[in-house]
Design a protein around this motif. Structure first.
Motif, PDB file in Angstrom:
ATOM      1  N   ILE A 238      -0.104  -9.883  -2.152  1.00  0.00           N
ATOM      2  CA  ILE A 238       0.677  -8.916  -1.378  1.00  0.00           C
ATOM      3  C   ILE A 238       0.250  -7.495  -1.718  1.00  0.00           C
ATOM      4  O   ILE A 238       0.183  -6.621  -0.841  1.00  0.00           O
ATOM      5  N   ASN A 239      -0.080  -7.237  -2.977  1.00  0.00           N
ATOM      6  CA  ASN A 239      -0.580  -5.911  -3.365  1.00  0.00           C
ATOM      7  C   ASN A 239      -1.861  -5.574  -2.616  1.00  0.00           C
ATOM      8  O   ASN A 239      -2.033  -4.448  -2.114  1.00  0.00           O
ATOM      9  N   GLU A 240      -2.772  -6.524  -2.516  1.00  0.00           N
ATOM     10  CA  GLU A 240      -4.033  -6.299  -1.808  1.00  0.00           C
ATOM     11  C   GLU A 240      -3.797  -6.081  -0.322  1.00  0.00           C
ATOM     12  O   GLU A 240      -4.411  -5.202   0.303  1.00  0.00           O
ATOM     13  N   ILE A 241      -2.905  -6.875   0.254  1.00  0.00           N
ATOM     14  CA  ILE A 241      -2.616  -6.756   1.682  1.00  0.00           C
ATOM     15  C   ILE A 241      -2.017  -5.389   1.995  1.00  0.00           C
ATOM     16  O   ILE A 241      -2.370  -4.753   2.999  1.00  0.00           O
ATOM     17  N   ALA A 242      -1.122  -4.922   1.135  1.00  0.00           N
ATOM     18  CA  ALA A 242      -0.516  -3.609   1.338  1.00  0.00           C
ATOM     19  C   ALA A 242      -1.583  -2.529   1.466  1.00  0.00           C
ATOM     20  O   ALA A 242      -1.531  -1.679   2.369  1.00  0.00           O
ATOM     21  N   LEU A 243      -2.566  -2.558   0.594  1.00  0.00           N
ATOM     22  CA  LEU A 243      -3.649  -1.565   0.633  1.00  0.00           C
ATOM     23  C   LEU A 243      -4.547  -1.765   1.846  1.00  0.00           C
ATOM     24  O   LEU A 243      -4.990  -0.789   2.463  1.00  0.00           O
ATOM     25  N   LEU A 244      -4.808  -3.008   2.214  1.00  0.00           N
ATOM     26  CA  LEU A 244      -5.701  -3.305   3.330  1.00  0.00           C
ATOM     27  C   LEU A 244      -5.135  -2.846   4.669  1.00  0.00           C
ATOM     28  O   LEU A 244      -5.895  -2.552   5.603  1.00  0.00           O
ATOM     29  N   VAL A 245      -3.809  -2.805   4.782  1.00  0.00           N
ATOM     30  CA  VAL A 245      -3.217  -2.407   6.069  1.00  0.00           C
ATOM     31  C   VAL A 245      -2.681  -0.977   6.062  1.00  0.00           C
ATOM     32  O   VAL A 245      -1.979  -0.571   6.990  1.00  0.00           O
ATOM     33  N   GLY A 246      -3.013  -0.212   5.010  1.00  0.00           N
ATOM     34  CA  GLY A 246      -2.724   1.216   5.070  1.00  0.00           C
ATOM     35  C   GLY A 246      -1.547   1.729   4.269  1.00  0.00           C
ATOM     36  O   GLY A 246      -1.152   2.894   4.443  1.00  0.00           O
ATOM     37  N   TYR A 247      -0.973   0.894   3.404  1.00  0.00           N
ATOM     38  CA  TYR A 247       0.128   1.361   2.562  1.00  0.00           C
ATOM     39  C   TYR A 247      -0.381   1.656   1.152  1.00  0.00           C
ATOM     40  O   TYR A 247      -1.281   0.979   0.659  1.00  0.00           O
ATOM     41  N   ASN A 248       0.211   2.666   0.518  1.00  0.00           N
ATOM     42  CA  ASN A 248      -0.271   3.052  -0.814  1.00  0.00           C
ATOM     43  C   ASN A 248       0.380   2.267  -1.938  1.00  0.00           C
ATOM     44  O   ASN A 248       0.039   2.447  -3.104  1.00  0.00           O
ATOM     45  N   SER A 249       1.340   1.399  -1.596  1.00  0.00           N
ATOM     46  CA  SER A 249       1.965   0.553  -2.618  1.00  0.00           C
ATOM     47  C   SER A 249       2.554  -0.686  -1.974  1.00  0.00           C
ATOM     48  O   SER A 249       2.894  -0.689  -0.782  1.00  0.00           O
ATOM     49  N   ALA A 250       2.677  -1.731  -2.785  1.00  0.00           N
ATOM     50  CA  ALA A 250       3.281  -2.967  -2.293  1.00  0.00           C
ATOM     51  C   ALA A 250       4.751  -2.751  -1.948  1.00  0.00           C
ATOM     52  O   ALA A 250       5.282  -3.384  -1.029  1.00  0.00           O
ATOM     53  N   GLN A 251       5.408  -1.836  -2.669  1.00  0.00           N
ATOM     54  CA  GLN A 251       6.828  -1.583  -2.432  1.00  0.00           C
ATOM     55  C   GLN A 251       7.060  -0.957  -1.058  1.00  0.00           C
ATOM     56  O   GLN A 251       7.944  -1.385  -0.302  1.00  0.00           O
ATOM     57  N   SER A 252       6.248   0.048  -0.706  1.00  0.00           N
ATOM     58  CA  SER A 252       6.422   0.688   0.602  1.00  0.00           C
ATOM     59  C   SER A 252       6.097  -0.296   1.727  1.00  0.00           C
ATOM     60  O   SER A 252       6.780  -0.330   2.755  1.00  0.00           O
ATOM     61  N   TYR A 253       5.050  -1.096   1.528  1.00  0.00           N
ATOM     62  CA  TYR A 253       4.717  -2.125   2.522  1.00  0.00           C
ATOM     63  C   TYR A 253       5.850  -3.127   2.671  1.00  0.00           C
ATOM     64  O   TYR A 253       6.264  -3.464   3.782  1.00  0.00           O
ATOM     65  N   SER A 254       6.370  -3.589   1.548  1.00  0.00           N
ATOM     66  CA  SER A 254       7.435  -4.586   1.572  1.00  0.00           C
ATOM     67  C   SER A 254       8.690  -4.050   2.256  1.00  0.00           C
ATOM     68  O   SER A 254       9.363  -4.768   2.996  1.00  0.00           O
ATOM     69  N   ASN A 255       8.984  -2.775   2.037  1.00  0.00           N
ATOM     70  CA  ASN A 255      10.166  -2.162   2.661  1.00  0.00           C
ATOM     71  C   ASN A 255      10.039  -2.134   4.183  1.00  0.00           C
ATOM     72  O   ASN A 255      10.994  -2.443   4.903  1.00  0.00           O
ATOM     73  N   VAL A 256       8.858  -1.737   4.665  1.00  0.00           N
ATOM     74  CA  VAL A 256       8.641  -1.687   6.114  1.00  0.00           C
ATOM     75  C   VAL A 256       8.654  -3.106   6.694  1.00  0.00           C
ATOM     76  O   VAL A 256       9.255  -3.361   7.748  1.00  0.00           O
ATOM     77  N   PHE A 257       8.004  -4.027   6.020  1.00  0.00           N
ATOM     78  CA  PHE A 257       7.965  -5.423   6.462  1.00  0.00           C
ATOM     79  C   PHE A 257       9.389  -5.972   6.592  1.00  0.00           C
ATOM     80  O   PHE A 257       9.735  -6.606   7.590  1.00  0.00           O
TER      81      PHE A 257
END
Length: 260
Positions: free
Chosen positions: A223-242
């Motif tokens: 999930i950390n890698e995916i967050a960076l691959l789709v344009g988020y600077n952290s897994a937390q910010s990606y997870s929040n939007v998701f």
């Protein structure tokens, strides 16, 4: 003979048509058979009635019988797996349009039908298999990921969405998009919302989340890698939007949706 004429001349109740490089029909058309189209790679725009939608990789559209529609390609190469069905006598469910992320089981079933692609002769096992897909469609739709992305109508805003699709891994600002469109930020926001029903920021979020669902489905990245691959600077910010868009966290999505 065009696509619509060919489909209507097929006398079988079910028909499979797989194409690695799909030739889009840029004119509105319709056919008697309902259509189930799976985008295996690339992405395209689907126009139905007065509405326009993004149909990205690993998504499916069910288009009812006799519903005028057209598609245009949004990426250079689009691989489509298309099934056509006679739906006469079936429940009202089959009269509506559906767009959804493809479940694993449905993807495998559609891929299996490649052996019958463009087969004009009647084959009992083929028809039984295609009928099973058709009758199970309500269940697939019910349990599918509800992430439908509308697209704007005007060419300049379509260019904006294409830019977003090409640059989603990077930081995209409203200011750079406004400059691309030769609009003020305020005008861009107002026009984009008018044509799609969502803000530019929400559109960017949805594109990134759709891409992340593809990566989650592949199971090759954390999930950390995916967050960076789709344009988020952290897994937390990606997870929040998701979580905001999907109603569950990425880890829950993997457990509930992707795990057999």
């Amino acid at each position: 003979m065009n696509q619509s004429q060919l489909v209507d001349q097929v006398e079988k109740k079910g028909f499979a048509w797989h194409a690695e490089y799909w030739k889009h029909n840029n004119e509105f058309h319709h056919h008697k058979k309902a259509q189930l189209v799976y985008v295996e790679s690339g992405y395209q725009y689907l126009y139905v009635d007065s509405c326009q939608f993004l149909l990205p990789q690993n998504h499916v559209a069910y288009i009812p019988s006799n519903r005028p529609h057209k598609t245009t390609h949004a990426s250079e190469h689009v691989s489509l797996r298309t099934l056509y069905f006679d739906v006469e006598g079936l429940p009202p469910f089959y009269d509506d349009l559906y767009l959804f992320a493809i479940p694993t089981v449905l993807r495998e079933m559609i891929m299996y039908t490649e052996k019958w692609s463009m087969n004009m002769k009647h084959n009992e096992s083929e028809q039984t298999f295609l009928r099973a897909i058709l009758l199970e469609l309500p269940s697939f739709v019910k349990n599918a990921v509800p992430l439908i992305t509308p697209v704007p109508k005007t060419p300049v805003l379509l260019e904006t969405t294409a830019y977003i699709h090409n640059h989603y891994p990077s930081t995209i600002t409203i200011d750079e998009l406004a400059q691309l469109c030769f609009m003020s930020i305020r005008t861009l926001e107002r026009q984009f919302k008018k044509e799609t029903g969502i803000s530019v920021a929400k559109y960017i979020q949805m594109v990134r989340i759709i891409k992340s669902i593809e990566l989650l489905s592949e199971g090759q990245h954390t999930i950390n890698e995916i967050a960076l691959l789709v344009g988020y600077n952290s897994a937390q910010s990606y997870s929040n939007v998701f979580t905001k868009l999907m109603g569950q966290r990425p880890t829950q999505f993997i457990q509930h949706t992707l795990t057999p």
